[in-house]
Design a protein around this motif. Structure first.
Motif, mmCIF file in Angstrom:
data_model
loop_
_atom_site.group_PDB
_atom_site.id
_atom_site.type_symbol
_atom_site.label_atom_id
_atom_site.label_comp_id
_atom_site.label_asym_id
_atom_site.label_seq_id
_atom_site.Cartn_x
_atom_site.Cartn_y
_atom_site.Cartn_z
ATOM 1 N N LYS A 343 0.854 -1.189 0.000
ATOM 2 C CA LYS A 343 0.000 0.000 0.000
ATOM 3 C C LYS A 343 0.892 1.242 0.000
ATOM 4 O O LYS A 343 1.787 1.374 0.840
ATOM 5 C CB LYS A 343 -0.910 0.005 1.226
ATOM 6 C CG LYS A 343 -1.941 -1.115 1.229
ATOM 7 C CD LYS A 343 -2.831 -1.071 2.465
ATOM 8 C CE LYS A 343 -3.743 0.150 2.449
ATOM 9 N NZ LYS A 343 -4.681 0.139 3.591
ATOM 10 N N THR A 345 1.138 5.649 -0.602
ATOM 11 C CA THR A 345 0.523 6.977 -0.718
ATOM 12 C C THR A 345 1.466 7.858 -1.519
ATOM 13 O O THR A 345 2.657 7.969 -1.191
ATOM 14 C CB THR A 345 0.268 7.593 0.667
ATOM 15 O OG1 THR A 345 -0.643 6.760 1.390
ATOM 16 C CG2 THR A 345 -0.330 8.985 0.539
ATOM 17 N N GLU A 387 -3.925 13.495 -3.605
ATOM 18 C CA GLU A 387 -3.353 12.339 -2.908
ATOM 19 C C GLU A 387 -3.832 11.060 -3.570
ATOM 20 O O GLU A 387 -5.034 10.873 -3.788
ATOM 21 C CB GLU A 387 -3.756 12.347 -1.443
ATOM 22 C CG GLU A 387 -3.175 11.187 -0.636
ATOM 23 C CD GLU A 387 -3.566 11.267 0.829
ATOM 24 O OE1 GLU A 387 -3.041 12.151 1.528
ATOM 25 O OE2 GLU A 387 -4.412 10.459 1.255
ATOM 26 N N ASP A 389 -3.819 7.025 -3.052
ATOM 27 C CA ASP A 389 -3.558 5.822 -2.259
ATOM 28 C C ASP A 389 -3.769 4.633 -3.178
ATOM 29 O O ASP A 389 -4.864 4.448 -3.734
ATOM 30 C CB ASP A 389 -4.511 5.730 -1.064
ATOM 31 C CG ASP A 389 -4.290 6.846 -0.063
ATOM 32 O OD1 ASP A 389 -3.129 7.216 0.164
ATOM 33 O OD2 ASP A 389 -5.284 7.365 0.474
ATOM 34 N N ASP A 417 2.970 2.333 3.666
ATOM 35 C CA ASP A 417 2.203 2.431 4.904
ATOM 36 C C ASP A 417 2.800 1.645 6.056
ATOM 37 O O ASP A 417 2.431 1.873 7.198
ATOM 38 C CB ASP A 417 0.759 1.997 4.672
ATOM 39 C CG ASP A 417 0.575 0.492 4.583
ATOM 40 O OD1 ASP A 417 1.558 -0.185 4.250
ATOM 41 O OD2 ASP A 417 -0.541 0.009 4.822
#
Length: 419
Positions: A343, A345, A387, A389, A417
Motif C-alpha cells: 500500500k 501513498t 493524494e 492511495d 504504509d
C-alpha cells in the motif's frame, strides 16, 4: 494402542499414562483421529520433515471436544442433573455444548457480547443456552462462575482440570501412533490445557521405550503468560495486548497446567501477529487448510525460525474456527507480511495524466493494482496537489523493492504504509 501394564505412577503432576489411555477410550465416542499431513514446503524451509496434525478438521473444529467430553463423562448422575456451565469466546464453548448434547446434559454457555456470530450460532446449534455477558472473556468467566454458584450447575473449566488435561492428551497418543519416531512436537499454548496433556502423555509413553521427545510450546507475543510465569516460578497474570489469536489469549496459566509444563515442556517461544497471519496464508495456499490464528502458531514458529530442526517434527493445528470477516483481514495482513501486498501513498501534481502515468509505471514492473483512492481533500495538502492511495500485488521482497524504486526513479516520493 492400549498399554497392557499398569502405569499409574507418573513423573509429572496430573494424569498418569493409564488415565490418558482411559480417556482415549472415552473420547473415541465423539472425537475422530484427525489426519496427519506431511508438508513438503515446510519441510524444505525447516530442514527436517514437518507433519501437520490437523485438529482443525476435528468435530466442532478444534481439539477442545476431547477434554470437554472426557470431563463431562466423569460427572455423577446428580451432577448431570444439575447441568453444566462454561465460559468461552469460541472453541471451548462449542466443545462443551457438543459434549453435553451427546451425553444428554443441559448446558449453559456464557460468551462475550462481541463474540463472532459464527461461533455464537454454532454453540447454540449444539443445543446449549447461550448467554452474552461481558465485553472480555474474564468478565464472561465471572458471570459463568456466578451462575454456577446460584444454580448449582457444574462449571467446566477450559484447561485447569485433570479430566480436561487427560482428554487433550489423547491427541499426543495419536501422534505417537502415527509417527512413532517423532523427535519434536510443536504445540500452541493459551492456558496450557493442550500442551500439558500432550507433553505428559507423549513423554510418559516414549519413556517406556527409552526415548525422549522434545516438546515446544508457542504463544502469541501479545499474550505470552508462560515465559514470565516460568521465570517467577509460579503462574503470573499478565496484561493482554490485542492479538488475532483469541484462542490462546489467556492472562494467567492454569495452576495444574503450569506444574506439568514446567516439568514436561522443553522450550517455549513466541510469535508475532505478522508471523501467525503469514502462517495462515501459507496453510491456505500450500496445504489447502483453513486454520485459525491460534491454530497456526506452531507453523508460524517454524516460518519465523524460532524453532531449530531436530528430526521429524509434528506441528499441531489446534483449531479452524475463524470468523470469515477476521479471515479476510488476516489474509490481507499475511500477504503484506510476506511482501505480497503493498500500500502506497503518493502526492501528485493536480494536472491531467498523472494517474495514467502512475498506472503506466506500475504496469511496467508487472505490479497488479488492487485498489485506488484519488482525492483532493486532506489535511496538509497544497491546493495544487492530489493524494493517491494505491494498493498493488507484489511477488515478494525483491518485486516490492522494484515497484518502489521505479516510482522514485520517475520522480515520485511514495510513502509505504508499513515503513
Amino acid at each position: 494402542m492400549a498399554i497392557a501394564t499398569d502405569h499409574t505412577r507418573t513423573p509429572f503432576a496430573g494424569p498418569s499414562l493409564d488415565e490418558f489411555e482411559a480417556a482415549r477410550a472415552i473420547v473415541a465416542h465423539v472425537a475422530q483421529p484427525t489426519p496427519m499431513e506431511t508438508s513438503r514446503f515446510l519441510s524444505d524451509v525447516f530442514g527436517a520433515p514437518v507433519i501437520l496434525k490437523c485438529e482443525n478438521l476435528q468435530r466442532t473444529g478444534s481439539y477442545k471436544i476431547r477434554g470437554a467430553y472426557n470431563r463431562l463423562s466423569k460427572l455423577s448422575a446428580e451432577e448431570r442433573a444439575r447441568g453444566v456451565v462454561a465460559a468461552s469466546a469460541g472453541n471451548h464453548a462449542q466443545g462443551v455444548a457438543f459434549a453435553a448434547r451427546e451425553l444428554g446434559i443441559h448446558a449453559t454457555i456464557f460468551m462475550p457480547v462481541g463474540v463472532a456470530i459464527p461461533k455464537f450460532q454454532a454453540t447454540r446449534a449444539y443445543g446449549a443456552d447461550v448467554v452474552l455477558s461481558g465485553s472480555v472473556v474474564d468478565e464472561t468467566l465471572e458471570a459463568a462462575a456466578d451462575f454456577a454458584a446460584e444454580t448449582g450447575a457444574v462449571l467446566i473449566p477450559p484447561f485447569d482440570h485433570p479430566d480436561v488435561i487427560a482428554g487433550q492428551g489423547t491427541l499426543g497418543l495419536e501422534i505417537l501412533d502415527e509417527v512413532p519416531d517423532v523427535a519434536t512436537v510443536i504445540v500452541p499454548i493459551g492456558g496450557g490445557g493442550l500442551i500439558s496433556g500432550v507433553a505428559s502423555a507423549i513423554k510418559q509413553r516414549a519413556a517406556l521405550s527409552g526415548r525422549t521427545v522434545r516438546i515446544i510450546g508457542v504463544q502469541a507475543a501479545n499474550a505470552a503468560a508462560y515465559p514470565p510465569s516460568l521465570a517467577a516460578g509460579a503462574p503470573t497474570e499478565i496484561s493482554l495486548t490485542g492479538t488475532i489469536a483469541d484462542g490462546i489469549a489467556v492472562r494467567r496459566p492454569g495452576a495444574l497446567n503450569f506444574e506439568i509444563v514446567r516439568e514436561a515442556v522443553d522450550e517455549i517461544v513466541t510469535v508475532s501477529e505478522d508471523d501467525m497471519a503469514r502462517a495462515m496464508v501459507l496453510l491456505l495456499e500450500r496445504a489447502k487448510l483453513v486454520v485459525e490464528p491460534a491454530g497456526a502458531a506452531g507453523v508460524a514458529a517454524i516460518l519465523a525460525g524460532s524453532v531449530t530442526a531436530d528430526g521429524k517434527t509434528v506441528a499441531i493445528l489446534s483449531g479452524g474456527n475463524i470468523d470469515p470477516l477476521l479471515m479476510q483481514r488476516v489474509i490481507s495482513q499475511g500477504l503484506a507480511a510476506s511482501d505480497r501486498y503493498l500500500k502506497l501513498t503518493i502526492m501528485l501534481p493536480d494536472r491531467p495524466g498523472q494517474l495514467a502515468r502512475i498506472a503506466e509505471i506500475l504496469a511496467g514492473v508487472n505490479a497488479n493494482v488492487v485498489e485506488v483512492l484519488h482525492t483532493r481533500h486532506g489535511r496538509g495538502m497544497q491546493l495544487s496537489q492530489v493524494e493517491l492511495d494505491v494498493s498493488v500485488e507484489t511477488r515478494g521482497t525483491d518485486h516490492r523493492r522494484q515497484v518502489i524504486d521505479a516510482l522514485r526513479a520517475a520522480g515520485y516520493d511514495p510513502v509505504v504504509d508499513d515503513e
